[in-house]
Design a protein around this motif. Structure first.
Motif, PDB file in Angstrom:
ATOM      1  N   VAL A 195       0.856  -1.185   0.000  1.00  0.00           N
ATOM      2  CA  VAL A 195       0.000   0.000   0.000  1.00  0.00           C
ATOM      3  C   VAL A 195       0.894   1.237   0.000  1.00  0.00           C
ATOM      4  O   VAL A 195       1.881   1.301   0.740  1.00  0.00           O
ATOM      5  N   ARG A 196       0.566   2.211  -0.842  1.00  0.00           N
ATOM      6  CA  ARG A 196       1.351   3.438  -0.898  1.00  0.00           C
ATOM      7  C   ARG A 196       0.694   4.508  -0.038  1.00  0.00           C
ATOM      8  O   ARG A 196      -0.439   4.906  -0.290  1.00  0.00           O
ATOM      9  N   ILE A 197       1.409   4.960   0.973  1.00  0.00           N
ATOM     10  CA  ILE A 197       0.934   6.020   1.858  1.00  0.00           C
ATOM     11  C   ILE A 197       1.964   7.145   1.851  1.00  0.00           C
ATOM     12  O   ILE A 197       3.113   6.944   2.223  1.00  0.00           O
ATOM     13  N   GLU A 198       1.525   8.298   1.366  1.00  0.00           N
ATOM     14  CA  GLU A 198       2.423   9.463   1.278  1.00  0.00           C
ATOM     15  C   GLU A 198       3.699   9.106   0.523  1.00  0.00           C
ATOM     16  O   GLU A 198       4.811   9.351   0.989  1.00  0.00           O
ATOM     17  N   TYR A 199       3.539   8.482  -0.638  1.00  0.00           N
ATOM     18  CA  TYR A 199       4.630   8.161  -1.569  1.00  0.00           C
ATOM     19  C   TYR A 199       5.540   7.045  -1.088  1.00  0.00           C
ATOM     20  O   TYR A 199       6.567   6.766  -1.710  1.00  0.00           O
ATOM     21  N   ASN A 200       5.200   6.378   0.004  1.00  0.00           N
ATOM     22  CA  ASN A 200       5.997   5.258   0.499  1.00  0.00           C
ATOM     23  C   ASN A 200       5.216   3.954   0.334  1.00  0.00           C
ATOM     24  O   ASN A 200       4.046   3.865   0.711  1.00  0.00           O
ATOM     25  N   TRP A 201       5.879   2.926  -0.247  1.00  0.00           N
ATOM     26  CA  TRP A 201       5.252   1.626  -0.410  1.00  0.00           C
ATOM     27  C   TRP A 201       5.508   0.782   0.833  1.00  0.00           C
ATOM     28  O   TRP A 201       6.654   0.572   1.235  1.00  0.00           O
ATOM     29  N   PRO A 219     -10.060   8.195   8.842  1.00  0.00           N
ATOM     30  CA  PRO A 219     -10.042   8.168   7.380  1.00  0.00           C
ATOM     31  C   PRO A 219      -8.855   8.908   6.777  1.00  0.00           C
ATOM     32  O   PRO A 219      -8.491   8.680   5.638  1.00  0.00           O
ATOM     33  N   ALA A 220      -8.239   9.815   7.515  1.00  0.00           N
ATOM     34  CA  ALA A 220      -7.118  10.581   6.975  1.00  0.00           C
ATOM     35  C   ALA A 220      -5.958   9.686   6.560  1.00  0.00           C
ATOM     36  O   ALA A 220      -5.104  10.083   5.788  1.00  0.00           O
ATOM     37  N   ALA A 221      -5.941   8.457   7.078  1.00  0.00           N
ATOM     38  CA  ALA A 221      -4.833   7.555   6.785  1.00  0.00           C
ATOM     39  C   ALA A 221      -5.119   6.649   5.602  1.00  0.00           C
ATOM     40  O   ALA A 221      -4.386   5.711   5.354  1.00  0.00           O
ATOM     41  N   GLU A 222      -6.181   6.888   4.882  1.00  0.00           N
ATOM     42  CA  GLU A 222      -6.504   6.045   3.734  1.00  0.00           C
ATOM     43  C   GLU A 222      -5.368   6.076   2.721  1.00  0.00           C
ATOM     44  O   GLU A 222      -4.821   7.135   2.406  1.00  0.00           O
ATOM     45  N   PRO A 223      -4.995   4.905   2.186  1.00  0.00           N
ATOM     46  CA  PRO A 223      -3.914   4.860   1.211  1.00  0.00           C
ATOM     47  C   PRO A 223      -4.300   5.546  -0.080  1.00  0.00           C
ATOM     48  O   PRO A 223      -5.475   5.580  -0.447  1.00  0.00           O
ATOM     49  N   ASP A 224      -3.309   6.100  -0.791  1.00  0.00           N
ATOM     50  CA  ASP A 224      -3.613   6.726  -2.067  1.00  0.00           C
ATOM     51  C   ASP A 224      -3.457   5.742  -3.220  1.00  0.00           C
ATOM     52  O   ASP A 224      -3.755   6.043  -4.356  1.00  0.00           O
ATOM     53  N   HIS A 225      -2.975   4.525  -2.921  1.00  0.00           N
ATOM     54  CA  HIS A 225      -2.870   3.524  -3.968  1.00  0.00           C
ATOM     55  C   HIS A 225      -2.694   2.145  -3.326  1.00  0.00           C
ATOM     56  O   HIS A 225      -2.055   2.022  -2.297  1.00  0.00           O
ATOM     57  N   VAL A 226      -3.284   1.138  -3.921  1.00  0.00           N
ATOM     58  CA  VAL A 226      -3.114  -0.246  -3.467  1.00  0.00           C
ATOM     59  C   VAL A 226      -2.733  -1.091  -4.651  1.00  0.00           C
ATOM     60  O   VAL A 226      -3.304  -0.958  -5.730  1.00  0.00           O
ATOM     61  N   GLY A 227      -1.741  -1.972  -4.468  1.00  0.00           N
ATOM     62  CA  GLY A 227      -1.336  -2.795  -5.599  1.00  0.00           C
ATOM     63  C   GLY A 227      -0.442  -3.929  -5.176  1.00  0.00           C
ATOM     64  O   GLY A 227      -0.074  -4.070  -4.018  1.00  0.00           O
ATOM     65  N   ILE A 228      -0.090  -4.792  -6.134  1.00  0.00           N
ATOM     66  CA  ILE A 228       0.815  -5.889  -5.880  1.00  0.00           C
ATOM     67  C   ILE A 228       2.229  -5.355  -5.705  1.00  0.00           C
ATOM     68  O   ILE A 228       2.535  -4.252  -6.145  1.00  0.00           O
ATOM     69  N   ASN A 229       3.079  -6.121  -5.071  1.00  0.00           N
ATOM     70  CA  ASN A 229       4.452  -5.737  -4.833  1.00  0.00           C
ATOM     71  C   ASN A 229       5.048  -5.030  -6.044  1.00  0.00           C
ATOM     72  O   ASN A 229       5.181  -5.615  -7.115  1.00  0.00           O
ATOM     73  N   PRO A 230       5.405  -3.743  -5.940  1.00  0.00           N
ATOM     74  CA  PRO A 230       5.886  -3.001  -7.093  1.00  0.00           C
ATOM     75  C   PRO A 230       7.348  -3.267  -7.425  1.00  0.00           C
ATOM     76  O   PRO A 230       7.855  -2.792  -8.429  1.00  0.00           O
ATOM     77  N   HIS A 231       8.039  -4.007  -6.588  1.00  0.00           N
ATOM     78  CA  HIS A 231       9.469  -4.214  -6.794  1.00  0.00           C
ATOM     79  C   HIS A 231       9.714  -5.348  -7.779  1.00  0.00           C
ATOM     80  O   HIS A 231       8.977  -6.305  -7.799  1.00  0.00           O
TER      81      HIS A 231
END
Length: 231
Positions: A195-201, A219-231
């Motif tokens: 999960v990416r939170i504030e540009y950190n995966w 709710p302020a902590a909701e992730p801005d993106h969810v995805g499979i391992n980006p590495h």
């Protein structure tokens, strides 16, 4: 017998906006027969309704309605969903939970949207397909059902809706659609998801929610993106 059918017809007339005429009369009759038979078997329903004519004509009438009429299940589902959600919103309920799940019924796959009430799931919307027709397009069908369901909810009230589902529904397409339509979701994520939170995966199972939001899960902590391992 007639009085029971008449009462059901009167109620359905006030509930259903998209079903009229002979279709509504036949539906009222079949619902009454189902309540008497207490089982979804056409022959049993026809026997309970057989108060004037012979069994075979009544059986054929019920069968024709269920198999070849212009009656659309989606129309009834939309009216039921709108009615129930409106009633719940009028009671000033802060959050309305809607559970989404797939169920196998014989050779059919059914996608249900239900409201948990007193420990039981009350279906408010569903769609069914033959199981072979679902393969390879489950996500598309899920998106279509959620979109159709939310269209009956006024935009300014959609923030009260919270979709709850298991990890099989952990798909970014669903997350995006629900958020774009103004609703919320609480969907279990499988392991291995970042999960990416504030540009950190961050690996989801390693996230300390309380720490992320300064000790409070908001709710302020909701992730801005969810995805499979980006590495």
């Amino acid at each position: 017998m007639k009085q029971g059918i008449k009462q059901i017809h009167h109620y359905m007339t006030s509930l259903f906006k998209n079903v009229h005429g002979s279709a509504l009369k036949s539906l009222s009759m079949i619902v009454w027969g189902f309540l008497l038979a207490k089982k979804p078997i056409i022959a049993e329903i026809a026997r309970k309704l057989n108060y004037k004519s012979e069994f075979e004509p009544m059986y054929q009438r019920v069968w024709r309605f269920l198999n070849s009429s212009q009656f659309k299940v989606e129309q009834v589902c939309s009216d039921i969903a709108e009615h129930l959600l409106t009633r719940l919103q009028e009671k000033m309920i802060k959050r309305i939970t809607i559970a989404i799940d797939w169920t196998k019924m014989g050779n059919m796959s059914v996608l249900f949207a239900s409201i948990p009430i007193k420990g039981r799931a009350k279906p408010i919307f569903f769609k069914a397909w033959e199981s072979w027709d679902v393969q390879g397009r489950m996500t598309q069908l899920e998106l279509e059902l959620i979109e159709q369901l939310l269209t009956v909810v006024p935009k300014h009230l959609r923030h009260k809706i919270v979709f709850v589902a298991d990890r099989g529904f952990a798909k970014t397409e669903l997350f995006k659609l629900i958020q774009d339509l103004g609703a919320c979701f609480s969907i279990r994520l499988p392991r291995g998801i970042y999960v990416r939170i504030e540009y950190n995966w961050l690996l989801v199972e390693q996230i300390d929610v309380a720490e992320v939001v300064g000790g409070q899960a908001q709710p302020a902590a909701e992730p801005d993106h969810v995805g499979i391992n980006p590495h």
